[in-house]
Design an enzyme around this catalytic site. Structure first.
Site: not given
Ligand code: BJW
Ligand code: ZN
Length: 252
Positions: A151, A216, A122, A190-191, A104-106
């Site tokens: 652009c 994690n 992502h 790590g998610t 999921q990392n960018v």
């Molecule tokens: C360690 C550590 C160490 C610390 N070692 N570990 C209701 C229910 C279900 C779904 C939805 C809902 N309402 C809306 C939705 C859909 C929505 C969603 O999921 N929302 C939820 C929040 C509820 N999803 C979307 O919208 C997605 N699209 C989609 O579903 O399309 C269909 C659709 C279309 C139209 C309408 C509705 C649906 C798109 C999701 C895009 C997410 N984008 C981001 C930003 C990316 C750009 C950027 O970087 O700025 O992606 S959000 C952010 O969260 C980023 C990450 O990839 C993503 C996940 O986070 P991650 O990686 O898990 O990080 P953390 O911080 O949450 O966790 C870190 C972990 O590491 C922790 O557990 C720590 O303990 C651990 N850790 N140190 C190992 N040393």
């Molecule tokens: Zn353009």
């Protein structure tokens, strides 16, 4: 229970025998490189509200603010290096016939560590794309700036990442789901397991017969899908796990 340095025989032998391993990573795998996670205390979203920055309406409402935030994150990412967790996953890829690293990392740190089969769910912060004509830009075409660049077509450039409410790249989703379904071992590293659809992957893997493992420091929202949980930092646990697998493979 906190990881005590010893892996179960089941985990090591499953990994050694696995024809196919899929790994799904989140922000935590880059934490030890100095990249802030999103949801941990002190993480990116304790300082910035996601609804202000990580969706298309926020961008269209205040493109300069959002662009500046991403410019700052790009500069952080370009100044850090992959950590032992990233390198261990790159090594694991060389030990398994069919290996997929879904992230999921960018931040591109997996590729910088040498991983080859990387599926980015992502997007990638190093790229930009045009909100008008859709043209993708190379990283150096959009240098760090406080003002959002345009652009040649006149449209605004945006970071080539997936925001809330946006669809994930279809090819990446297909590849990730296929890899999870055919995996013999699935590692979730790590998610927080809070963002969908990526949070469905452990269930997909488990239903497909994989042995599922979480790495994690804290149990995630998808911990109930795991056969084993290794509680601790991925930069410590992954190198130790890969070493144990390599040793066992040499004995086999
Ligand atoms: C360690 C550590 C160490 C610390 N070692 N570990 C209701 C229910 C279900 C779904 C939805 C809902 N309402 C809306 C939705 C859909 C929505 C969603 O999921 N929302 C939820 C929040 C509820 N999803 C979307 O919208 C997605 N699209 C989609 O579903 O399309 C269909 C659709 C279309 C139209 C309408 C509705 C649906 C798109 C999701 C895009 C997410 N984008 C981001 C930003 C990316 C750009 C950027 O970087 O700025 O992606 S959000 C952010 O969260 C980023 C990450 O990839 C993503 C996940 O986070 P991650 O990686 O898990 O990080 P953390 O911080 O949450 O966790 C870190 C972990 O590491 C922790 O557990 C720590 O303990 C651990 N850790 N140190 C190992 N040393
Ligand atoms: Zn353009």
């Amino acid at each position: 229970m906190h990881f005590d340095g010893v892996f179960s025989d089941t985990l090591v032998s499953r990994c050694v025998r696995a024809g196919s391993i899929a790994v799904s990573t989140g922000a935590g795998v880059s934490a030890e490189s100095g990249v802030a996670t999103f949801r941990d205390p002190g993480g990116l979203w304790s300082k910035f509200r996601p609804e202000e920055l990580a969706n298309v309406d926020a961008f269209l409402g205040n493109p300069d603010l959002v662009w500046e935030w991403y410019s700052w994150r790009r500069s952080v990412i370009s100044s850090v290096a992959p950590n032992p967790g990233h390198y261990a996953l790159a090594e694991l890829e060389t030990l398994v016939a069919d290996f997929t690293l879904i992230t999921q990392n960018v931040d591109n740190l997996h590729r910088r560590a040498g991983s080859i089969h990387v599926v980015e769910l992502h997007g990638n912060i190093e790229r930009s794309s045009c909100t008008g004509c859709g043209r993708a830009s190379a990283p150096d075409e959009a240098p760090p700036s406080q003002r959002v660049p345009h652009c040649p077509c006149g449209g605004l450039l945006r970071p080539d990442v997936v925001w809330f409410g946006e669809m994930l790249p279809q090819d990446a989703v297909r590849e990730a789901w296929d890899a999870a379904e055919r995996a013999d071992v699935f590692l979730s590293v790590g998610t927080s397991g809070e963002v969908y659809p990526a949070a469905q992957l452990p269930a997909v893997a488990r239903q497909g017969g994989a042995y599922t493992v979480e790495i994690n420091p804290r149990p995630s929202a998808v911990a109930h899908q795991m056969h084993e949980i290794l509680e601790g930092p991925s930069g410590i646990i992954l190198p130790a796990l890969v070493k144990a697998i390599r040793r066992q493979k040499q004995c086999a």
